[in-house]
Structure formats: structure tokens, C-alpha cells
Design a protein around this motif. Structure first.
Motif, PDB file in Angstrom:
ATOM      1  N   SER A   1      28.107  -5.448  23.937  1.00 41.77           N
ATOM      2  CA  SER A   1      28.957  -4.461  23.270  1.00 41.77           C
ATOM      3  C   SER A   1      30.412  -4.693  23.658  1.00 41.77           C
ATOM      4  O   SER A   1      30.724  -5.528  24.524  1.00 41.77           O
ATOM      5  CB  SER A   1      28.528  -3.050  23.669  1.00 41.77           C
ATOM      6  N   GLU A   2      31.279  -3.898  23.040  1.00 41.11           N
ATOM      7  CA  GLU A   2      32.714  -3.992  23.355  1.00 41.11           C
ATOM      8  C   GLU A   2      33.003  -3.605  24.799  1.00 41.11           C
ATOM      9  O   GLU A   2      33.998  -4.027  25.385  1.00 41.11           O
ATOM     10  CB  GLU A   2      33.499  -3.060  22.419  1.00 41.11           C
ATOM     11  N   ILE A   3      32.135  -2.769  25.370  1.00 43.99           N
ATOM     12  CA  ILE A   3      32.330  -2.333  26.750  1.00 43.99           C
ATOM     13  C   ILE A   3      32.165  -3.518  27.697  1.00 43.99           C
ATOM     14  O   ILE A   3      32.843  -3.615  28.722  1.00 43.99           O
ATOM     15  CB  ILE A   3      31.300  -1.242  27.129  1.00 43.99           C
ATOM     16  N   PHE A   4      31.287  -4.420  27.361  1.00 44.36           N
ATOM     17  CA  PHE A   4      30.926  -5.553  28.223  1.00 44.36           C
ATOM     18  C   PHE A   4      32.005  -6.617  28.117  1.00 44.36           C
ATOM     19  O   PHE A   4      31.859  -7.621  27.414  1.00 44.36           O
ATOM     20  CB  PHE A   4      29.559  -6.098  27.808  1.00 44.36           C
ATOM     21  N   ASP A   5      33.130  -6.390  28.834  1.00 46.33           N
ATOM     22  CA  ASP A   5      34.235  -7.353  28.774  1.00 46.33           C
ATOM     23  C   ASP A   5      34.105  -8.383  29.899  1.00 46.33           C
ATOM     24  O   ASP A   5      33.051  -8.494  30.529  1.00 46.33           O
ATOM     25  CB  ASP A   5      35.574  -6.602  28.827  1.00 46.33           C
ATOM     26  N   ASP A   6      35.171  -9.125  30.129  1.00 41.00           N
ATOM     27  CA  ASP A   6      35.117 -10.238  31.082  1.00 41.00           C
ATOM     28  C   ASP A   6      34.879  -9.791  32.526  1.00 41.00           C
ATOM     29  O   ASP A   6      34.606 -10.633  33.387  1.00 41.00           O
ATOM     30  CB  ASP A   6      36.435 -11.034  31.031  1.00 41.00           C
ATOM     31  N   GLN A   7      35.019  -8.505  32.796  1.00 37.89           N
ATOM     32  CA  GLN A   7      34.773  -8.008  34.146  1.00 37.89           C
ATOM     33  C   GLN A   7      33.272  -7.910  34.455  1.00 37.89           C
ATOM     34  O   GLN A   7      32.886  -7.752  35.610  1.00 37.89           O
ATOM     35  CB  GLN A   7      35.399  -6.621  34.336  1.00 37.89           C
ATOM     36  N   PHE A   8      32.464  -7.952  33.392  1.00 40.10           N
ATOM     37  CA  PHE A   8      31.026  -7.795  33.548  1.00 40.10           C
ATOM     38  C   PHE A   8      30.326  -9.149  33.417  1.00 40.10           C
ATOM     39  O   PHE A   8      30.756 -10.006  32.634  1.00 40.10           O
ATOM     40  CB  PHE A   8      30.464  -6.870  32.463  1.00 40.10           C
ATOM     41  N   SER A   9      29.249  -9.317  34.162  1.00 45.29           N
ATOM     42  CA  SER A   9      28.393 -10.490  33.966  1.00 45.29           C
ATOM     43  C   SER A   9      26.963 -10.115  34.346  1.00 45.29           C
ATOM     44  O   SER A   9      26.744  -9.151  35.089  1.00 45.29           O
ATOM     45  CB  SER A   9      28.877 -11.680  34.797  1.00 45.29           C
ATOM     46  N   VAL A  10      26.020 -10.846  33.784  1.00 45.45           N
ATOM     47  CA  VAL A  10      24.619 -10.621  34.100  1.00 45.45           C
ATOM     48  C   VAL A  10      24.003 -11.936  34.507  1.00 45.45           C
ATOM     49  O   VAL A  10      24.452 -13.017  34.123  1.00 45.45           O
ATOM     50  CB  VAL A  10      23.817 -10.012  32.922  1.00 45.45           C
TER      51      VAL A  10
END
Lengths: 112, 113
Positions: free
Chosen positions: A58-67
Motif C-alpha cells: 500500500s501507499e503506507i508501505f514506503d521505503d522505511q518499511f521492509s519485510v
């Protein structure tokens, strides 16, 4: 009955710090998800993961997030540099081929 | 993005009463699900609906998938105190949307003894 587990149940961190939230999906499931829920609001989709890659985000999942799925049982969400607005409950979910998603109990993240 | 609105936002009922809540969408979904969330816990799946017009029961719960594929309702018969919680509808599409769930705004149910 198999269930999704998450650790830690609560995490308090300082703004700008990195956090890793951990999940153990149901063992024979192949599809994994992260959602978040800001206090008092609805559950929002972050990312889905299948076959060792992100299938949708989603748009919330920007470059600060990773899985990552570092081994055969764990599925992690990393927030690289936390912001105040990242404070929320984070839910992991998993599903089998039928697609029905089962949720974990959540990790409550508080960013100070 | 897709919006799911639930009504009512909250309801306060007497034990033993029947409850009805619904969910409407700005766009079509090909699967509807209903989840219940207790305070501090994750959503727990109650009922899944896969076909337009489908009516499915799970104990005292009955849910229907609207013919237009843009709405669903959930009924709870003879409510009991443990029915307290927040009920969320969720929609899912396989085409163009992957497997992600889009959640509704929630209906908070409170039961008076």
C-alpha cells in the motif's frame, strides 16, 4: 488449532530508531501479510508476501518499511527509522491457497 | 481507494436481542468476510462469503453477500454478553487487488445484561 503468533506483544521505541516486528505464520500457509491499526481506527493493509517476494503493497508501505522471511518459519516487518505516526497495532496474517486470512494477536508499537 | 462504510457505528442492545449491521462499498468485491475484534487482540474470522447472493450461517451468526457485490450484512441472533466487541467487514478481490483485505470502519457492539 494452529494460530499466528507475534512477538513482542508491546514495543516502545524512540523516534528515529529501527524496530523489527516478528511473526510466525501458520505452518502450511504460503501467503503472508502485515496490517496496521491506529488506535480507534480501522485495520489498514500494508503489504503481502508470497514466494519470497512482495506481491502487493500500500501507499503506507514506503521505503522505511521492509519485510523478510529469514527462515522457514519467521516473517518480519522492519521499520528503519520510526516516526511518531508509526505508533499503532501491527497485525501479521497468513493464508493458505483458499485465501482466508488468519490474524495474529498483534504488536502494539509506541514511538516516543 | 476503495471505501467500506459500516453502519451503525455503534450499538447498545439488551441481552437476547437480535442485532443487524451492514457494510457498503464504493466498488465491487468478489469475497466478503466478517471479523470480530476484542480489545487488544487481532481480528478473528467469523464468516466468509464467496458468491453474490450467498447466505451463510455460523451458529447464531448469519451473513449475506449482496447481489450487487457492493454490500453485505451480518445478523446476530439472541445476543449474549460475549458478543461485545468491534465487528469489521472486509472485502477482497483477486483481480487487480491481489489478496489484500480492505476493512470497513467497524461496528462497536455493547450488550446490556
Amino acid at each position: 488449532e494452529p494460530e499466528v503468533t507475534q512477538t513482542p506483544s508491546h514495543q516502545v521505541t524512540q523516534m528515529g530508531q529501527e524496530v523489527i516486528l516478528r511473526c510466525v505464520p501458520i505452518s502450511n500457509h504460503l501467503y503472508f501479510y502485515w496490517y496496521r491499526q491506529i488506535l480507534g481506527q480501522k485495520v489498514e493493509f500494508l503489504v503481502s508476501f508470497y514466494n519470497n517476494e512482495i506481491s502487493e503493497k500500500s501507499e503506507i508501505f514506503d521505503d522505511q518499511f521492509s519485510v523478510e522471511r529469514p527462515d522457514g518459519s519467521n516473517f518480519t516487518l522492519k521499520i528503519r527509522s520510526t516516526k511518531l505516526e508509526d505508533s499503532a497495532m501491527y497485525f501479521c496474517a497468513s493464508s493458505g491457497p483458499g485465501g482466508t486470512q488468519y490474524f495474529g494477536p498483534g504488536t502494539r508499537l509506541l514511538v516516543l | 481507494g476503495q471505501q467500506l462504510n459500516q453502519s451503525p457505528q455503534s450499538m447498545f442492545i439488551q441481552e437476547g436481542e437480535d442485532v443487524s449491521m451492514n457494510c457498503t462499498s464504493s466498488s465491487i468485491f468478489n469475497t466478503w468476510l466478517w471479523y470480530k475484534q476484542d480489545p487488544g487482540e487481532g481480528p478473528v474470522l467469523l464468516i466468509a462469503l464467496y458468491k453474490a447472493g450467498e447466505l451463510t450461517s455460523n451458529g447464531r451468526l448469519t451473513a449475506q453477500f449482496g447481489i450487487t457485490r457492493k454490500d453485505s450484512f451480518l445478523n446476530i441472533s439472541a445476543s449474549i454478553p460475549s458478543d461485545v466487541g468491534i465487528y469489521f467487514c472486509a472485502g477482497r478481490n483477486y483481480t487487480g487487488g491481489g489478496n489484500k483485505l480492505t476493512f470497513g470502519t467497524g461496528t462497536q457492539l455493547k450488550v446490556e445484561l
